[in-house]
Design a protein around this motif. Structure first.
Motif, short mmCIF file in Angstrom:
data_model
loop_
_atom_site.label_atom_id
_atom_site.label_comp_id
_atom_site.label_asym_id
_atom_site.label_seq_id
_atom_site.Cartn_x
_atom_site.Cartn_y
_atom_site.Cartn_z
N LEU A 150 0.82 -1.21 0.00
CA LEU A 150 0.00 0.00 0.00
C LEU A 150 0.85 1.27 0.00
O LEU A 150 0.54 2.23 -0.70
N ILE A 151 1.95 1.25 0.76
CA ILE A 151 2.84 2.41 0.79
C ILE A 151 3.48 2.60 -0.60
O ILE A 151 3.59 3.72 -1.09
N SER A 152 3.87 1.51 -1.24
CA SER A 152 4.46 1.60 -2.58
C SER A 152 3.48 2.22 -3.57
O SER A 152 3.87 3.08 -4.37
N ASN A 168 4.31 5.90 -5.23
CA ASN A 168 4.39 6.00 -6.68
C ASN A 168 3.37 6.97 -7.24
O ASN A 168 3.68 7.76 -8.13
N THR A 169 2.16 6.96 -6.70
CA THR A 169 1.13 7.91 -7.14
C THR A 169 1.57 9.34 -6.84
O THR A 169 1.43 10.23 -7.68
N TYR A 170 2.09 9.56 -5.64
CA TYR A 170 2.56 10.89 -5.25
C TYR A 170 3.70 11.36 -6.15
O TYR A 170 3.70 12.50 -6.63
N ASN A 171 4.67 10.49 -6.38
CA ASN A 171 5.84 10.88 -7.17
C ASN A 171 5.50 11.13 -8.64
O ASN A 171 6.22 11.85 -9.32
N GLN A 172 4.42 10.53 -9.13
CA GLN A 172 4.04 10.72 -10.52
C GLN A 172 3.22 11.98 -10.75
O GLN A 172 3.03 12.39 -11.89
N ASP A 199 8.64 20.10 -5.81
CA ASP A 199 9.17 19.01 -6.59
C ASP A 199 9.85 17.93 -5.75
O ASP A 199 10.65 17.16 -6.25
N THR A 200 9.51 17.85 -4.47
CA THR A 200 10.09 16.85 -3.58
C THR A 200 9.61 15.46 -3.98
O THR A 200 8.43 15.23 -4.17
N ILE A 201 10.54 14.55 -4.10
CA ILE A 201 10.22 13.16 -4.41
C ILE A 201 10.25 12.37 -3.11
O ILE A 201 11.19 12.45 -2.33
N ALA A 202 9.17 11.62 -2.87
CA ALA A 202 9.10 10.80 -1.66
C ALA A 202 10.03 9.59 -1.80
O ALA A 202 10.11 8.98 -2.86
N ASP A 203 10.71 9.25 -0.72
CA ASP A 203 11.62 8.11 -0.69
C ASP A 203 10.83 6.88 -0.26
O ASP A 203 10.31 6.83 0.85
#
Length: 139
Positions: free
Chosen positions: A38-40, A44-48, A81-85
């Motif tokens: 679920l976190i993945s 991925n949705t957030y980063n896209q 533009d922060t990308i979640a780790d």
């Protein structure tokens, strides 16, 4: 496989957010694998999401009514533009469960450990309840 996720917070007046269907590719065997999946999906949705600055931002009345049922009215925009780790997000979620910050129920049965075996079926309901700590002072 499709499952239904219900997020609940004991601190909210309405007490719940609407049920959301989730499509998962890998069928988890225990809670740890479910949380990771679920976190993945969420990271991925957030980063896209693209950074969006509309010329004239507005919400229709229908959008306002729909968003008011879940407790937050906003534009669903990503402002930086922060990308979640992904690894950090997974570690935080697993630590939060171990620290007792949220409870998880599968079809009304509490899952008490990350290694507890689970058997997911199509359209099973998983409920996440965020627990809040009471604050105050001791006399």
């Amino acid at each position: 496989m499709q499952i239904v996720i219900t997020l609940k917070s004991l601190s909210r007046r309405k007490g719940f957010l609407e049920k959301k269907p989730f499509e998962i590719d890998n069928i988890p065997l225990n809670l740890e694998e479910l949380v990771k999946e679920l976190i993945s999906i969420n990271v991925n949705t957030y980063n896209q999401k693209e950074i969006d600055f509309p010329f004239l931002p507005y919400l229709t009345e229908d959008e306002i009514n729909l968003k008011s049922t879940v407790g937050k009215i906003g534009f669903d925009l990503k402002y930086n533009d922060t990308i979640a780790d992904l690894n950090e997000a997974i570690a935080n979620a697993l630590q939060a469960f171990q620290d007792g910050l949220f409870k998880v129920f599968l079809n009304d049965k509490e899952i008490e450990s990350l290694q507890e075996n689970i058997e997911l079926n199509e359209n099973d309901e998983i409920v996440f309840i965020k627990l809040t700590m009471l604050s105050g002072r001791m006399w």
